[in-house]
Every structure is written in structure tokens, then in C-alpha cells.
Design a protein around this motif. Structure first.
Motif, PDB file in Angstrom:
ATOM      1  N   ILE A  13       1.176  30.137  16.254  1.00  0.00           N
ATOM      2  CA  ILE A  13       2.369  29.390  15.837  1.00  0.00           C
ATOM      3  C   ILE A  13       2.005  27.916  15.674  1.00  0.00           C
ATOM      4  N   THR A  14       1.387  27.334  16.715  1.00  0.00           N
ATOM      5  CA  THR A  14       1.161  25.887  16.744  1.00  0.00           C
ATOM      6  C   THR A  14       0.191  25.425  15.648  1.00  0.00           C
ATOM      7  N   GLU A  15       0.511  24.269  15.087  1.00  0.00           N
ATOM      8  CA  GLU A  15      -0.342  23.663  14.053  1.00  0.00           C
ATOM      9  C   GLU A  15      -0.634  22.221  14.439  1.00  0.00           C
TER      10      GLU A  15
ATOM     11  N   GLY B 223       4.113  21.306  17.054  1.00  0.00           N
ATOM     12  CA  GLY B 223       3.987  21.920  18.375  1.00  0.00           C
ATOM     13  C   GLY B 223       5.354  22.335  18.873  1.00  0.00           C
ATOM     14  N   SER B 224       6.010  21.420  19.597  1.00  0.00           N
ATOM     15  CA  SER B 224       7.347  21.732  20.124  1.00  0.00           C
ATOM     16  C   SER B 224       8.318  22.087  18.999  1.00  0.00           C
ATOM     17  N   ASP B 225       8.186  21.375  17.894  1.00  0.00           N
ATOM     18  CA  ASP B 225       9.102  21.604  16.772  1.00  0.00           C
ATOM     19  C   ASP B 225       8.539  22.736  15.913  1.00  0.00           C
TER      20      ASP B 225
ATOM     21  N   THR C 239      -3.720  25.512  15.400  1.00  0.00           N
ATOM     22  CA  THR C 239      -4.558  24.940  16.458  1.00  0.00           C
ATOM     23  C   THR C 239      -4.044  25.370  17.827  1.00  0.00           C
ATOM     24  N   PHE C 240      -4.872  25.159  18.851  1.00  0.00           N
ATOM     25  CA  PHE C 240      -4.538  25.526  20.237  1.00  0.00           C
ATOM     26  C   PHE C 240      -4.309  27.033  20.390  1.00  0.00           C
ATOM     27  N   ILE C 241      -4.974  27.854  19.620  1.00  0.00           N
ATOM     28  CA  ILE C 241      -4.669  29.291  19.666  1.00  0.00           C
ATOM     29  C   ILE C 241      -5.547  29.987  20.714  1.00  0.00           C
ATOM     30  N   THR C 242      -4.890  30.504  21.760  1.00  0.00           N
ATOM     31  CA  THR C 242      -5.612  31.228  22.813  1.00  0.00           C
ATOM     32  C   THR C 242      -6.161  32.529  22.232  1.00  0.00           C
ATOM     33  N   ASN C 243      -7.423  32.793  22.454  1.00  0.00           N
ATOM     34  CA  ASN C 243      -8.186  33.896  21.828  1.00  0.00           C
ATOM     35  C   ASN C 243      -8.466  33.617  20.347  1.00  0.00           C
TER      36      ASN C 243
ATOM     37  N   GLY D 184       6.086  25.896  25.502  1.00  0.00           N
ATOM     38  CA  GLY D 184       7.312  25.082  25.519  1.00  0.00           C
ATOM     39  C   GLY D 184       7.233  24.089  26.668  1.00  0.00           C
ATOM     40  N   THR D 185       7.324  22.802  26.352  1.00  0.00           N
ATOM     41  CA  THR D 185       7.110  21.768  27.377  1.00  0.00           C
ATOM     42  C   THR D 185       8.317  21.651  28.322  1.00  0.00           C
ATOM     43  N   ASP D 186       8.092  20.941  29.418  1.00  0.00           N
ATOM     44  CA  ASP D 186       9.194  20.674  30.360  1.00  0.00           C
ATOM     45  C   ASP D 186      10.392  20.055  29.638  1.00  0.00           C
ATOM     46  N   GLU D 187      10.081  19.110  28.739  1.00  0.00           N
ATOM     47  CA  GLU D 187      11.169  18.399  28.052  1.00  0.00           C
ATOM     48  C   GLU D 187      11.990  19.372  27.205  1.00  0.00           C
ATOM     49  N   ILE D 188      11.294  20.299  26.559  1.00  0.00           N
ATOM     50  CA  ILE D 188      12.003  21.286  25.729  1.00  0.00           C
ATOM     51  C   ILE D 188      12.811  22.239  26.629  1.00  0.00           C
TER      52      ILE D 188
HETATM   53  C1  LIG Z   1      -4.727  25.576  26.280  1.00  0.00           C
HETATM   54  C2  LIG Z   1      -3.600  25.804  25.310  1.00  0.00           C
HETATM   55  C3  LIG Z   1      -3.340  27.079  24.843  1.00  0.00           C
HETATM   56  C4  LIG Z   1      -2.339  27.300  23.886  1.00  0.00           C
HETATM   57  N1  LIG Z   1      -2.148  28.566  23.348  1.00  0.00           N
HETATM   58  C5  LIG Z   1      -1.329  28.705  22.264  1.00  0.00           C
HETATM   59  C6  LIG Z   1      -1.281  29.947  21.545  1.00  0.00           C
HETATM   60  O1  LIG Z   1      -1.925  30.933  21.925  1.00  0.00           O
HETATM   61  N2  LIG Z   1      -0.505  30.016  20.437  1.00  0.00           N
HETATM   62  C7  LIG Z   1       0.236  28.951  19.981  1.00  0.00           C
HETATM   63  O2  LIG Z   1       0.897  29.085  18.964  1.00  0.00           O
HETATM   64  N3  LIG Z   1       0.221  27.772  20.646  1.00  0.00           N
HETATM   65  C8  LIG Z   1      -0.549  27.621  21.767  1.00  0.00           C
HETATM   66  N4  LIG Z   1      -0.593  26.420  22.443  1.00  0.00           N
HETATM   67  C9  LIG Z   1       0.233  25.312  21.963  1.00  0.00           C
HETATM   68  C10 LIG Z   1       1.357  24.927  22.909  1.00  0.00           C
HETATM   69  O3  LIG Z   1       2.373  25.886  22.859  1.00  0.00           O
HETATM   70  C11 LIG Z   1       1.803  23.515  22.497  1.00  0.00           C
HETATM   71  O4  LIG Z   1       0.815  22.640  22.982  1.00  0.00           O
HETATM   72  C12 LIG Z   1       3.155  23.159  23.022  1.00  0.00           C
HETATM   73  O5  LIG Z   1       4.137  23.908  22.376  1.00  0.00           O
HETATM   74  C13 LIG Z   1       3.474  21.666  22.838  1.00  0.00           C
HETATM   75  O6  LIG Z   1       3.219  21.236  21.541  1.00  0.00           O
HETATM   76  P1  LIG Z   1       2.286  19.940  21.291  1.00  0.00           P
HETATM   77  O7  LIG Z   1       1.109  20.081  22.143  1.00  0.00           O
HETATM   78  O8  LIG Z   1       2.090  19.801  19.821  1.00  0.00           O
HETATM   79  O9  LIG Z   1       3.140  18.723  21.832  1.00  0.00           O
HETATM   80  P2  LIG Z   1       4.259  17.901  21.039  1.00  0.00           P
HETATM   81  O10 LIG Z   1       5.274  18.812  20.485  1.00  0.00           O
HETATM   82  O11 LIG Z   1       3.581  16.962  20.091  1.00  0.00           O
HETATM   83  O12 LIG Z   1       4.897  17.070  22.232  1.00  0.00           O
HETATM   84  C14 LIG Z   1       4.316  15.884  22.758  1.00  0.00           C
HETATM   85  C15 LIG Z   1       5.283  15.331  23.811  1.00  0.00           C
HETATM   86  O13 LIG Z   1       6.539  15.018  23.191  1.00  0.00           O
HETATM   87  C16 LIG Z   1       7.582  15.686  23.879  1.00  0.00           C
HETATM   88  N5  LIG Z   1       8.655  16.093  22.962  1.00  0.00           N
HETATM   89  C17 LIG Z   1       8.547  16.750  21.790  1.00  0.00           C
HETATM   90  N6  LIG Z   1       9.759  17.011  21.289  1.00  0.00           N
HETATM   91  C18 LIG Z   1      10.653  16.524  22.172  1.00  0.00           C
HETATM   92  C19 LIG Z   1      12.074  16.490  22.236  1.00  0.00           C
HETATM   93  N7  LIG Z   1      12.846  17.034  21.282  1.00  0.00           N
HETATM   94  N8  LIG Z   1      12.663  15.919  23.318  1.00  0.00           N
HETATM   95  C20 LIG Z   1      11.908  15.366  24.297  1.00  0.00           C
HETATM   96  N9  LIG Z   1      10.568  15.368  24.304  1.00  0.00           N
HETATM   97  C21 LIG Z   1       9.948  15.940  23.251  1.00  0.00           C
HETATM   98  C22 LIG Z   1       6.930  16.917  24.481  1.00  0.00           C
HETATM   99  O14 LIG Z   1       7.710  17.451  25.528  1.00  0.00           O
HETATM  100  C23 LIG Z   1       5.593  16.355  24.917  1.00  0.00           C
HETATM  101  O15 LIG Z   1       5.742  15.715  26.145  1.00  0.00           O
HETATM  102  C24 LIG Z   1      -1.549  26.208  23.439  1.00  0.00           C
HETATM  103  C25 LIG Z   1      -1.788  24.916  23.944  1.00  0.00           C
HETATM  104  C26 LIG Z   1      -2.819  24.702  24.839  1.00  0.00           C
HETATM  105  C27 LIG Z   1      -3.063  23.295  25.302  1.00  0.00           C
END
Ligand SMILES: Cc1cc2nc3c(=O)[nH]c(=O)nc-3n(C[C@H](O)[C@H](O)[C@H](O)COP(=O)(O)OP(=O)(O)OC[C@H]3O[C@@H](n4cnc5c(N)ncnc54)[C@H](O)[C@@H]3O)c2cc1C
Length: 392
Positions: free
Chosen positions: A138-140, A144-146, A168-172, A377-381
Motif C-alpha cells: 500500500i505505502t508509497e 503513508g498515513s494518507d 516502499t516500506f514493504i515487509t517481505n 497506522g500511526t498513533d496520531e491516526i
Molecule cells: C519496517 C516497516 C514495515 C512496513 N511494512 C509495510 C507493509 O508491509 N506494507 C505497507 O503498505 N506499508 C508498510 N509500512 C508502512 C507503514 O504502514 C507507514 O510507515 C505508516 O503508515 C506511516 O506512513 P509514513 O511512514 O509515510 O508516515 P507519514 O504518513 O508521512 O507521517 C509522518 C508523521 O506525520 C503524522 N501525520 C500524518 N498524517 C497526520 C494527520 N492527519 N494528523 C496528525 N498527524 C499526522 C504521522 O502520524 C507521523 O507522525 C511499513 C513501515 C515500516 C517502517
């Protein structure tokens, strides 16, 4: 001490039954004998052997919640929960759990839930046996969050789709055979314009472009993948066209709940290690467990673990009954992932300089725990989701 509170003659904690506890013992033995002794080497090598998938498939662990007709064990999410908790509890690194569970719990469920029979035979059946490894993409780099803002496009062509973009960040992501991949199937994309296609690693134009170095989860591979005019047949569309956002949301609930269950397992282990160490390490002529500061730290750790367990098990029970638990799952993830980071940090403090050293598990546990408040999904989300569900 059995920090899980489930051993000995005590009745199993709800929602688990004696049968689940039997599985717990089986998984525990497997982890202790086949994973724990090798983890340090796998972490160093930055991946665990591919054969571990075969071995887990052979033992039935990859298909616990899937029906027998696909080679699964015909169990439920509760069986998977036991597997994940035990995998995190005893000596296994976050990386081993991440690699195995990205396959079983985020890549295969969409195929089982949304795939047709041909798709299940092509990816689910070999996935359950461990012959093929899956990943969820999913992530690019720019999304990320969006998640709705992904830019990878799939353009309709005769007989299929032409995919361009990157993940990017794709596990496996480095060694997966199939990638359950979110793509934009309308010009606008967004909530009503995302679909899922299953891509295979030998398709022309599909390229692993990087393997990422990380703070933790060292034994799992985290990949970057690029797509240039990848031709994907129509038969690889998962579920309905433009309904991919629902698929993403359906998957998140289980992923987040599992991360919470994994955290509970890791907490138990860190508390066990801290109790053991504090009783044998002496300072000023007495065990450090005799200092009130140490006892209070461990008491706080155990209290936080018990609260995490109570909320997570209760949510798991309701999830299994089919209740809508979006808010509760988000609460579980928010609570448990931060709690684990704090517990790992306290465990390291109790271990002093030795905790900082490689050969002690706590150093790895602290690094591994830090992904929890970010991934899935981050703490903030999570707070946003909880707030929305409270009518804010
Ligand atoms: C080791 C690892 C394995 C992973 N495996 C996978 C996988 O297998 N498949 C996959 O698809 N993804 C994977 N991910 C991606 C992971 O799900 C994303 O890193 C995560 O969703 C956050 O996206 P981001 O890193 O782009 O952060 P961003 O979305 O850029 O966020 C950066 C900061 O901004 C904050 N933020 C963003 N939006 C808001 C908002 N609306 N309100 C308040 N704060 C906000 C966030 O909480 C964060 O603190 C992996 C990531 C890692 C590091």
C-alpha cells in the motif's frame, strides 16, 4: 513466573479455551527450539531463511485461520492470535514475526476474503503451504498515513492493466512471490478510485529497487519495488474494481489487533527477563530487586501489561463475535504499542549496561518495539479514528 497468566492449572483467560492453550504450548515449543536459537544470526544476516516459511507451512502455522479445503487448519482468528502472541513472547525478534505475519495476516487475508476460486488456488493455497510468500503493498514514497493519496496507476488495456509507479516500506518486499498491491484505477484515485491487483515478482517491468536498513526488525526484509509498464491480466483483480479502499479498511482491523496481541507477548517476555535479572544482579551488596525503585518499575510494567492484555483480549473476543470494533481496535493499538516501547525502555534500564549490549534480548526488543507506534497506522491516526468514533 508465567506472565501470560495462562499456564499451569489455571483456566485459560477468555476468549481462549483449553484447545487454544494446547496450541499455545505447541507454538511455544516450536519457537523455543527452532526460532530462538537462530534469531541472533538471522538478525545479523538481515533476513531469516526462506525455509522458515516452508517449515511453518508444514506445521500448519501459516493456515491456522483458513479452511481445510485450501490446506488450512480450519481454525479462527483466535488460533492466529495465539500464534502471534507466542511468536512475540519468547525470544523471537520483531523481524521474524513481521515477516511471517505480513504473509499470513496482511497479504493472504484479502485473497481469502475478496478473491475468487482461481485466485485462491493460485496464491492462497501455496501461501498456506509456505511455497509462495506474499506481501501487501500500500505505502508509497509519497503516501503513508494518507493511503487514499497513492499514485501508482493501473491503466485499463485490452485483457488487463498496465501498472506504473512504486511502493516502499514493504515487509517481505524483497523476496515475495506475489504482491497484493493497491493501485489507482481512476484518474482521480482516492476513496472511490483504488483497486487491488495481485502482481507477481517475475512479471516484466516489476523490479525490487531496494532493501531498507532499519532501526529494528532486522531479520525481516523491507523492500522498495518499482513498476514500469507491468502487464497484469484481468484475472489478477482482487474484489471489485474501485472498491480497494474498503479492502484496505477491512484488513487494517485485523492487522492492528494482531500488532496489539504481539505487543502483549513481548511485554510478558520483558517482564520475565527483568524479574529474573533483578534477582540475580547485585549492587551495593544486595540484589537490585531489593531496591524499591526496581520493584516499582517492574510493578508499573506489569500493571501496564495487564491493562493492555485486558483491553486487547476483550476486543479480540468482540471481533471474533463479528462486532464492529474499529474504535476499540484503534485504542488497543494506541495503548499497546506505546506501552511496549515504555516497558522495553524500563527493562533496558533495569539491565543497566548489559541491557545495552547485543547479547541481551532487551536491546533488540527496544529497537523492535519502536515500529509499533508507526506501522499499520500511526498513533496520531489512531487518535483521529478514536476521536471520530466518539463523535468529535
Ligand atoms: C519496517 C516497516 C514495515 C512496513 N511494512 C509495510 C507493509 O508491509 N506494507 C505497507 O503498505 N506499508 C508498510 N509500512 C508502512 C507503514 O504502514 C507507514 O510507515 C505508516 O503508515 C506511516 O506512513 P509514513 O511512514 O509515510 O508516515 P507519514 O504518513 O508521512 O507521517 C509522518 C508523521 O506525520 C503524522 N501525520 C500524518 N498524517 C497526520 C494527520 N492527519 N494528523 C496528525 N498527524 C499526522 C504521522 O502520524 C507521523 O507522525 C511499513 C513501515 C515500516 C517502517
Amino acid at each position: 513466573m508465567d506472565a501470560s497468566g495462562s499456564g499451569g492449572s489455571k483456566p485459560p483467560p477468555p476468549p481462549f479455551t483449553a484447545e487454544h492453550e494446547e496450541l499455545r504450548q505447541t507454538v511455544r515449543r516450536f519457537v523455543e527450539s527452532e526460532i530462538e536459537p537462530n534469531v541472533a544470526e538471522w538478525e545479523e544476516r538481515r533476513e531469516f531463511p526462506r525455509e522458515l516459511f516452508d517449515r511453518c507451512g508444514e506445521l500448519g502455522f501459516l493456515g491456522l485461520k483458513f479452511p481445510d479445503e485450501y490446506g488450512g487448519q480450519g481454525g479462527s482468528h483466535l488460533h492466529d492470535a495465539i500464534w502471534v502472541e507466542e511468536l512475540s513472547r519468547r525470544g523471537a525478534s520483531g523481524g521474524v514475526g513481521a515477516g511471517l505475519n505480513a504473509h499470513t495476516s496482511i497479504a493472504m487475508p484479502p485473497i481469502f476474503n475478496f478473491g475468487d476460486e482461481w485466485q485462491k488456488q493460485r496464491w492462497l493455497v501455496p501461501g498456506i503451504s509456505g511455497e509462495k510468500i506474499g506481501a501487501l503493498g500500500i505505502t508509497e514514497p509519497g503516501a503513508g498515513s494518507d493511503v487514499a493519496s497513492i499514485r501508482t496507476t493501473a491503466k485499463k488495456v485490452d485483457g488487463g492493466w498496465l501498472v506504473n509507479g512504486s511502493k516502499t516500506f514493504i515487509t517481505n518486499g524483497v523476496r515475495c512471490d506475489f504482491l497484493v498491491c493497491a493501485v489507482k484505477t481512476t484518474e482521480a484515485g482516492g476513496h472511490g478510485g483504488i483497486s487491488f491487483l495481485v502482481l507477481e515478482n517475475d512479471m516484466d517491468g516489476y523490479e525490487v529497487t531496494g532493501k531498507l536498513e532499519k532501526l529494528g526488525w532486522h531479520s525481516s526484509d523491507t523492500g522498495e519495488i518499482g513498476f514500469e509498464d507491468v502487464e497484469v491480466p484481468d484475472s489478477h483483480l482482487l474484489g471489485q474494481e474501485n472498491c480497494g479502499f474498503q479492502l484496505i479498511m477491512a484488513n487494517f482491523a485485523w492487522e492492528r489487533l494482531l500488532m496489539s496481541i504481539g505487543a502483549i507477548g513481548a511485554m510478558d517476555r520483558l517482564i520475565e527477563l527483568s524479574i529474573e535479572y533483578s534477582k540475580q544482579r547485585e549492587a551495593f551488596g544486595r540484589p537490585i530487586s531489593s531496591f524499591q525503585a526496581t520493584r516499582h518499575k517492574i510493578a508499573d510494567m506489569a500493571t501496564s501489561a495487564a491493562a493492555s492484555r485486558a483491553l486487547t483480549y476483550d476486543t479480540l473476543r468482540r471481533f471474533e463475535k463479528g462486532e464492529t470494533v474499529i474504535k476499540e481496535v484503534s485504542m488497543c493499538k494506541l495503548l499497546t504499542q506505546r506501552a511496549l516501547v515504555k516497558i522495553a525502555d524500563e527493562a533496558l534500564q533495569i539491565h543497566g549496561g548489559y541491557g545495552y549490549m547485543r547479547e541481551y534480548e532487551v536491546e533488540r526488543a527496544l529497537r523492535d518495539a519502536r515500529l509499533g507506534p508507526i506501522g499499520g497506522g500511526t498513533d496520531e491516526i489512531m487518535r483521529e479514528i478514536i476521536g471520530k468514533n466518539l463523535g468529535l
